[in-house]
Design a protein around this motif. Sequence first.
Motif, PDB file in Angstrom:
ATOM      1  N   ILE A 241       8.969  -7.485 -45.923  1.00  0.00           N
ATOM      2  CA  ILE A 241       9.646  -8.614 -46.558  1.00  0.00           C
ATOM      3  C   ILE A 241       8.956  -9.922 -46.189  1.00  0.00           C
ATOM      4  CG2 ILE A 241      11.837  -9.815 -46.740  1.00  0.00           C
ATOM      5  CD1 ILE A 241      11.568  -7.032 -48.077  1.00  0.00           C
ATOM      6  N   SER A 242       8.475 -10.024 -44.947  1.00  0.00           N
ATOM      7  CA  SER A 242       7.711 -11.227 -44.590  1.00  0.00           C
ATOM      8  C   SER A 242       6.535 -11.372 -45.523  1.00  0.00           C
ATOM      9  CB  SER A 242       7.191 -11.123 -43.160  1.00  0.00           C
ATOM     10  OG  SER A 242       8.214 -10.812 -42.282  1.00  0.00           O
ATOM     11  N   GLY A 247       3.926 -14.172 -49.304  1.00  0.00           N
ATOM     12  CA  GLY A 247       2.908 -13.919 -50.304  1.00  0.00           C
ATOM     13  C   GLY A 247       3.300 -14.373 -51.686  1.00  0.00           C
ATOM     14  N   ILE A 248       4.605 -14.288 -52.010  1.00  0.00           N
ATOM     15  CA  ILE A 248       4.935 -14.563 -53.407  1.00  0.00           C
ATOM     16  C   ILE A 248       6.229 -15.350 -53.581  1.00  0.00           C
ATOM     17  CG2 ILE A 248       6.100 -12.363 -53.894  1.00  0.00           C
ATOM     18  CD1 ILE A 248       3.534 -14.085 -56.137  1.00  0.00           C
ATOM     19  N   VAL A 249       7.210 -15.196 -52.670  1.00  0.00           N
ATOM     20  CA  VAL A 249       8.493 -15.864 -52.922  1.00  0.00           C
ATOM     21  C   VAL A 249       8.347 -17.373 -52.867  1.00  0.00           C
ATOM     22  CG1 VAL A 249      10.807 -16.223 -52.002  1.00  0.00           C
ATOM     23  CG2 VAL A 249       9.907 -13.931 -52.201  1.00  0.00           C
ATOM     24  N   ILE A 250       7.664 -17.884 -51.838  1.00  0.00           N
ATOM     25  CA  ILE A 250       7.560 -19.338 -51.766  1.00  0.00           C
ATOM     26  C   ILE A 250       6.692 -19.869 -52.906  1.00  0.00           C
ATOM     27  CG2 ILE A 250       8.082 -19.579 -49.328  1.00  0.00           C
ATOM     28  CD1 ILE A 250       5.207 -19.553 -48.667  1.00  0.00           C
ATOM     29  N   ILE A 335      -2.715 -19.076 -55.093  1.00  0.00           N
ATOM     30  CA  ILE A 335      -1.487 -18.277 -55.016  1.00  0.00           C
ATOM     31  C   ILE A 335      -1.847 -16.791 -55.002  1.00  0.00           C
ATOM     32  CG2 ILE A 335       0.542 -17.561 -56.332  1.00  0.00           C
ATOM     33  CD1 ILE A 335       0.920 -20.441 -57.146  1.00  0.00           C
ATOM     34  N   LEU A 336      -2.737 -16.401 -55.909  1.00  0.00           N
ATOM     35  CA  LEU A 336      -3.165 -14.997 -55.942  1.00  0.00           C
ATOM     36  C   LEU A 336      -3.809 -14.598 -54.615  1.00  0.00           C
ATOM     37  CD1 LEU A 336      -3.793 -12.369 -57.450  1.00  0.00           C
ATOM     38  CD2 LEU A 336      -5.844 -13.449 -58.330  1.00  0.00           C
ATOM     39  N   ASN A 337      -4.724 -15.448 -54.147  1.00  0.00           N
ATOM     40  CA  ASN A 337      -5.407 -15.144 -52.899  1.00  0.00           C
ATOM     41  C   ASN A 337      -4.438 -15.082 -51.739  1.00  0.00           C
ATOM     42  OD1 ASN A 337      -7.943 -14.857 -53.840  1.00  0.00           O
ATOM     43  ND2 ASN A 337      -8.556 -16.969 -53.502  1.00  0.00           N
ATOM     44  N   HIS A 338      -3.506 -16.017 -51.740  1.00  0.00           N
ATOM     45  CA  HIS A 338      -2.575 -16.058 -50.619  1.00  0.00           C
ATOM     46  C   HIS A 338      -1.704 -14.813 -50.604  1.00  0.00           C
ATOM     47  CE1 HIS A 338       0.845 -17.858 -48.224  1.00  0.00           C
ATOM     48  NE2 HIS A 338      -0.197 -17.934 -47.444  1.00  0.00           N
ATOM     49  N   ALA A 339      -1.323 -14.350 -51.799  1.00  0.00           N
ATOM     50  CA  ALA A 339      -0.541 -13.113 -51.843  1.00  0.00           C
ATOM     51  C   ALA A 339      -1.329 -11.981 -51.200  1.00  0.00           C
ATOM     52  CB  ALA A 339      -0.195 -12.761 -53.291  1.00  0.00           C
ATOM     53  N   MET A 341      -4.058 -12.205 -49.028  1.00  0.00           N
ATOM     54  CA  MET A 341      -4.460 -12.321 -47.625  1.00  0.00           C
ATOM     55  C   MET A 341      -3.274 -12.494 -46.689  1.00  0.00           C
ATOM     56  SD  MET A 341      -6.538 -15.810 -48.150  1.00  0.00           S
ATOM     57  CE  MET A 341      -5.782 -17.383 -48.505  1.00  0.00           C
ATOM     58  N   LYS A 342      -2.289 -13.294 -47.094  1.00  0.00           N
ATOM     59  CA  LYS A 342      -1.153 -13.451 -46.188  1.00  0.00           C
ATOM     60  C   LYS A 342      -0.263 -12.230 -46.247  1.00  0.00           C
ATOM     61  CE  LYS A 342      -0.706 -16.536 -43.958  1.00  0.00           C
ATOM     62  NZ  LYS A 342      -0.055 -17.777 -44.246  1.00  0.00           N
ATOM     63  N   GLY A 343      -0.133 -11.640 -47.442  1.00  0.00           N
ATOM     64  CA  GLY A 343       0.597 -10.378 -47.512  1.00  0.00           C
ATOM     65  C   GLY A 343      -0.021  -9.364 -46.567  1.00  0.00           C
ATOM     66  N   GLY A 344      -1.343  -9.257 -46.651  1.00  0.00           N
ATOM     67  CA  GLY A 344      -2.039  -8.320 -45.775  1.00  0.00           C
ATOM     68  C   GLY A 344      -1.867  -8.673 -44.315  1.00  0.00           C
ATOM     69  N   ALA A 345      -1.933  -9.968 -43.994  1.00  0.00           N
ATOM     70  CA  ALA A 345      -1.811 -10.382 -42.595  1.00  0.00           C
ATOM     71  C   ALA A 345      -0.442 -10.005 -42.049  1.00  0.00           C
ATOM     72  CB  ALA A 345      -2.039 -11.884 -42.477  1.00  0.00           C
ATOM     73  N   PHE A 346       0.606 -10.204 -42.851  1.00  0.00           N
ATOM     74  CA  PHE A 346       1.945  -9.848 -42.367  1.00  0.00           C
ATOM     75  C   PHE A 346       2.110  -8.339 -42.246  1.00  0.00           C
ATOM     76  CE2 PHE A 346       3.718 -14.138 -43.261  1.00  0.00           C
ATOM     77  CZ  PHE A 346       4.351 -14.295 -42.057  1.00  0.00           C
ATOM     78  N   LEU A 347       1.544  -7.600 -43.189  1.00  0.00           N
ATOM     79  CA  LEU A 347       1.648  -6.141 -43.079  1.00  0.00           C
ATOM     80  C   LEU A 347       0.914  -5.661 -41.823  1.00  0.00           C
ATOM     81  CD1 LEU A 347       1.233  -4.842 -46.732  1.00  0.00           C
ATOM     82  CD2 LEU A 347       3.292  -5.439 -45.487  1.00  0.00           C
ATOM     83  N   CYS A 348      -0.217  -6.314 -41.538  1.00  0.00           N
ATOM     84  CA  CYS A 348      -0.985  -5.977 -40.343  1.00  0.00           C
ATOM     85  C   CYS A 348      -0.167  -6.277 -39.085  1.00  0.00           C
ATOM     86  CB  CYS A 348      -2.248  -6.836 -40.337  1.00  0.00           C
ATOM     87  SG  CYS A 348      -3.727  -5.915 -40.131  1.00  0.00           S
ATOM     88  N   ALA A 349       0.422  -7.485 -39.059  1.00  0.00           N
ATOM     89  CA  ALA A 349       1.272  -7.853 -37.919  1.00  0.00           C
ATOM     90  C   ALA A 349       2.409  -6.855 -37.784  1.00  0.00           C
ATOM     91  CB  ALA A 349       1.809  -9.263 -38.114  1.00  0.00           C
ATOM     92  N   GLY A 350       2.919  -6.421 -38.942  1.00  0.00           N
ATOM     93  CA  GLY A 350       3.983  -5.426 -38.915  1.00  0.00           C
ATOM     94  C   GLY A 350       3.514  -4.110 -38.327  1.00  0.00           C
ATOM     95  N   ALA A 351       2.286  -3.723 -38.664  1.00  0.00           N
ATOM     96  CA  ALA A 351       1.764  -2.467 -38.107  1.00  0.00           C
ATOM     97  C   ALA A 351       1.664  -2.562 -36.590  1.00  0.00           C
ATOM     98  CB  ALA A 351       0.402  -2.162 -38.720  1.00  0.00           C
ATOM     99  N   PHE A 352       1.209  -3.716 -36.105  1.00  0.00           N
ATOM    100  CA  PHE A 352       1.125  -3.892 -34.648  1.00  0.00           C
ATOM    101  C   PHE A 352       2.516  -3.868 -34.025  1.00  0.00           C
ATOM    102  CE2 PHE A 352      -2.895  -6.504 -35.597  1.00  0.00           C
ATOM    103  CZ  PHE A 352      -3.648  -5.352 -35.624  1.00  0.00           C
ATOM    104  N   LEU A 353       3.457  -4.498 -34.730  1.00  0.00           N
ATOM    105  CA  LEU A 353       4.839  -4.510 -34.250  1.00  0.00           C
ATOM    106  C   LEU A 353       5.388  -3.083 -34.193  1.00  0.00           C
ATOM    107  CD1 LEU A 353       7.433  -6.174 -33.637  1.00  0.00           C
ATOM    108  CD2 LEU A 353       7.821  -6.312 -36.072  1.00  0.00           C
ATOM    109  N   TRP A 354       5.016  -2.306 -35.175  1.00  0.00           N
ATOM    110  CA  TRP A 354       5.481  -0.914 -35.254  1.00  0.00           C
ATOM    111  C   TRP A 354       4.961  -0.119 -34.069  1.00  0.00           C
ATOM    112  CZ3 TRP A 354       4.104   4.263 -36.138  1.00  0.00           C
ATOM    113  CH2 TRP A 354       5.079   5.043 -36.762  1.00  0.00           C
ATOM    114  N   ILE A 355       3.703  -0.382 -33.701  1.00  0.00           N
ATOM    115  CA  ILE A 355       3.108   0.380 -32.603  1.00  0.00           C
ATOM    116  C   ILE A 355       3.673  -0.052 -31.269  1.00  0.00           C
ATOM    117  CG2 ILE A 355       0.960   0.941 -31.413  1.00  0.00           C
ATOM    118  CD1 ILE A 355      -0.464   0.182 -34.065  1.00  0.00           C
ATOM    119  N   LEU A 356       3.688  -1.359 -31.033  1.00  0.00           N
ATOM    120  CA  LEU A 356       3.989  -1.850 -29.690  1.00  0.00           C
ATOM    121  C   LEU A 356       5.369  -2.474 -29.558  1.00  0.00           C
ATOM    122  CD1 LEU A 356       0.627  -3.441 -28.571  1.00  0.00           C
ATOM    123  CD2 LEU A 356       1.678  -1.342 -27.781  1.00  0.00           C
ATOM    124  N   GLY A 357       6.029  -2.738 -30.673  1.00  0.00           N
ATOM    125  CA  GLY A 357       7.359  -3.318 -30.597  1.00  0.00           C
ATOM    126  C   GLY A 357       7.380  -4.762 -30.136  1.00  0.00           C
TER     127      GLY A 357
END
Lengths: 505, 98, 566
Positions: A241-242, A247-250, A335-339, A341-357
């Motif tokens: 959701i982040s 990436g797109i809501v704002i 806007i397209l680029n931000h969706a 790269m920032k979408g990817g960055a948040f998903l990446c941060a989420g993956a790290f969060l998933w691993i290490l909490g």
Amino acid sequence: MEVLLAIAILSGAALLAYVVGRLSRSRMLTGFIAFVAIAGSGYMVYQIWNVLQDGMPLGWPSAWAQTRLQSYLVANYLGIFLAGTALLLAALVAVYSMRYMHRRDIGKFYALLLLMTSGIVGVGFAGDLFTLYVLFEAMSIASFVLVAFEREEWEPIEAGVKYLVISTVGSLLALLGISIVFSWTGTLDLAALPSLLEAQVGSAQLMAVVALIIVGFGVKAAIVPMHTWLPDAHSAAPSGISAMLSGIVIEAGLITMLRALIALGTVNYGLLLVWLALVTMFVGNLIALRQSDLKRMFAYSSVAQMGYIIMGVGLALGYPTLAGFSGMRGALYHILNHAVMKGGAFLCAGAFLWILGTRDIRKLSGIGRKFPLMGICFLIFVLALAGAPPFNGWFSKVLIAKAGADVGGWGIFMVVMLVLNSVISLFYYLDALNTVVFGPIPEDRPRTLKPLPFLVVLPIVALAALSLLLGVLPDAGLVLVDPAAEYVASLIGGGVDVLVAAGVH
Amino acid sequence: MTAYAAAGLALVTIGLYATITRTNLLQIIIGLEIMARGISLVFILGGAQSGTMSAAQSVVITLILIEAVTVAIALSLVVAAYHHNKSLSIAALRRLKG
Amino acid sequence: MKAYSVLVGLVTAILTVALIGAAGDQPLTAVYWIPGIDATFGLQLTGIGMFVAAVAGCIGFLAVVYSLKYMEDLEREYTPTRYYFLTILFIGSMIALALADNFLVLYVFWELIGFCSFALIAYEYKRAKARQAGSKAFIVTRFGDIGLLVGIVVLWSAMRNLGADQPFSISGTISAALSGQIPLHLLTIAGAGFMAGAIGKSAQFPLHVWLPDAMEAPTTISALIHAATLVNAGIYLCARTLPMFAVLPWWLPMLAWVGAISATLTAVLALVEKDLKRVLAFSTISQLGYMMAAVGAASVFASQFHLLNHAIFKALLFLCAGSVIHATHTRNMYEMGGLKRFMPITHVTFLIGTMALAGIPLFNGFWSKDAVFEALLGAGQTGPLVLLIITAVLTAIYSWRMYWLTFQAESRTEAHPHESPWQMTLPLSLLGLGTLISWLYVGDYTSKLGNQLPYHEVDLLEVGELWHHTFGSPLIIIGILAVAIFVILGVVWSKRGAPVPAGPQMWADLVTDTKGFFDWFWGFWVVLMRAVASVLSLFQTGDLNYNSLWLAIGFIAVLLMFLGWG
């Protein structure tokens, strides 16, 4: 018809996803339904594209044409652009969340995700101000719940309450502006309003209305000083959701604002937006320097990136004849680029969060070494955000800079400020990169970490690949961006002459 | 007519004032509702002025619906916040900052 | 993978050299890259670009060969794949930058070499210092790039308004500027911007602070950055766009002064530095200053000839330094000494490089340095000329000091130094040979330097003419002075020993560590930025009432701004 279907498929599937999720409790099945719905909606958007390309009126069956729905939703390239970007990101988030979310109420999650996406898809196509508002609210309301989705924790609840209150105050202010316009003209049709409001141009009342619209929708578009909800909400929400929010809501908030502003006619608010953009990018980048929470840092960087986008929009609106097309093009491409790269960055941060909490950058130290693929993706997203070729952020920044150069004079000063900001942002991006990917692995971290599921990795890698593709071959994105920018430029009075001068025809 | 408009704007201002000054979450939500009512009033006024009352009515009904949904969600969040903090004051919601 | 890298390097080197001969009059056909903005992906074999590309290709290849052995120690800790991938990308990007026929392609590769240098300087990422140095190099060079990007978009916009079908084309822009079609104020902005970009990339005053820190990179990478790729980009850019900005009255003198000041400042710093690699780093900035000043004297020949010669002898010096460090496991010259007995090949080649650096007659550095002086004299830039002559004297002193502390006198090392394997000495020997003879090539060089550069003036010069020019000029005194310094210092130090570190070394370290206190200057701005950030973050109170208040304030502010502007 196609426009309505593009939205209705998503809303209908939201209901289905909720029921299926409730009954089966299967994340994969529910997620699959959401994915199919998003793909179906994407197909409809593609149909709209085809029809518009052929220059033919949309295929309304005669029965439909009698209803007033036709004027409520108008097919246009801006809508296609927004819908396309949103659906792309939403599809990847739907896939990501199949394994990432580990909750029983998964049906609710996907239902809200689809509802939010339908709102985003809708705001680009809305044909009158109230429809715009309703779809905007549909998007907002779904996002309130999604931000506070993990309600056992205190943080999402606090963020959700703040987000809800600020966002609602903002949209009510915007609605107040809309209601005043309605009381003057008796209509809310976006196409009809400019000519009806001509008598009001220059009056203090119209300025007040424009101010209400800017502030009201500016809350969602994270214009400083209305950005205060954003860092809380973006960091507390589930990572998928982040990614959607940033990436797109704002950006959808900004496009809502843009459509409303264009309808209100020719007040010179472009200049104002450029100044607000300047403040926004400085505040976002500077406060991001102080963040120790990875997602919060990305959230502030979203504020700054919105500043870049709003600068393009402001230059386009302020100087339609000089920069109408080039500014919109830069802003929309960003806007397209931000969706991506920032979408990817948040998903990446989420993956790290998933691993290490944890989201603490220092505690994540060296995690990119342990998961080299994630590390490479993280590097790509971060460098893309900093605008370093060959990753995708650079091209749209160059386009926005070009708009400033087209304006000349103080426009060039604004360009210098914009590029200076991307240097400031390097400080925190490289800090994060040096810690998360290259930093030392803490002693107390367990030697074996749980492996990342394939479905979490896949969307991240897809976005990283897309980031590289759009960076190396920027023309791929222009296909989607240019018609939308042309459409807006023609609305704001950057006529055909201007487009010829900009080298389009 | 002007009196209605003034009343509508006054309601919006009062609602906004409430969100700025009240520290109780419920009072803030009531402030939001007051704002929405003021806006409804302006819409009704607009419909009456321009002779498009039917449009104004549909707008206001939809607006009420949206407000109901928003408030329902707001209240559920308030309940959750109360569970966490045992307080309805926004003073308990100041941990996310900086 | 290593064999593949060497093969790629070899092919690249051969191809780039072959390009020099193959250069015709026709520009290469370009493919459409971004049709939406009329940008092509075009390459052009200009005289300047060809040689910069050949330098990158050949020295890059030697560095790759040298890496085979040199990087072995690190392979246990860091994957060599990443190293070779980035190295080859680095070399390739530099070649593409040099051959680009339009500004957009140039910009992309300009940034790409910035990224590669960041990643390679921080190659040993487990060391915090390496990570910081990489980030510093990236941030400082990108700070200069603000100017470059602004310059490019301003020129793009101007060309677009002229209706050019190739708005990014470098030669098109130059011809438009020369015919006065580009408004002077836009040209001024672009000129200042390009200069800022070049100053950042070529580590000139006041943005020279990143280069000495970049010595945290593996030595092969330092050689690449200093000799073959990164820093040459700035000089190349200035030389390439010289005719366009020469229209501006302030541009050339400014460049000459920037070059001269950088050269002098860093030569002073090199005098007291104790770290072998950092002496070389300072000397690089100093030599780049010469090239910058030569561009400032509007002499393409002098700047590019010095670039070529410098690339050869500086690569030699770095690879020698790598060999020394490999043997002694230290970079501190006070812990070396007496290495000539253990490392004969390294010793001889290093001495050759030192002499070229100091400008001892007949070594390649001498000829091009003299050409720089001649150019400045001819252009009437007396101030920079005087500074550079002083620098030449300082250069001779620090070169000799560097050589003496490392190879002469008694050994102070605790390691057991030994000569390096052939993978390392072979590149050294080749480069040493190049240092001795590269100037003989000058006739061919000048005849090709003007290729496809209709707006540049390049003098044709045969070896004989070069000889006569150089030895017939009063400036030959500088060469003689360098010899004299070598002889005197050699005699004095062999009797009384080289100057040893004492109390003042602490101060010397302070000055060199801060690059002449410029780290503090820039550090001040960074601290200020962070201070502003902490003040700003106080406004994020987290209190709901304040958040709503900001909305009201925002509304009032927007309204006031509207009313103020009418």
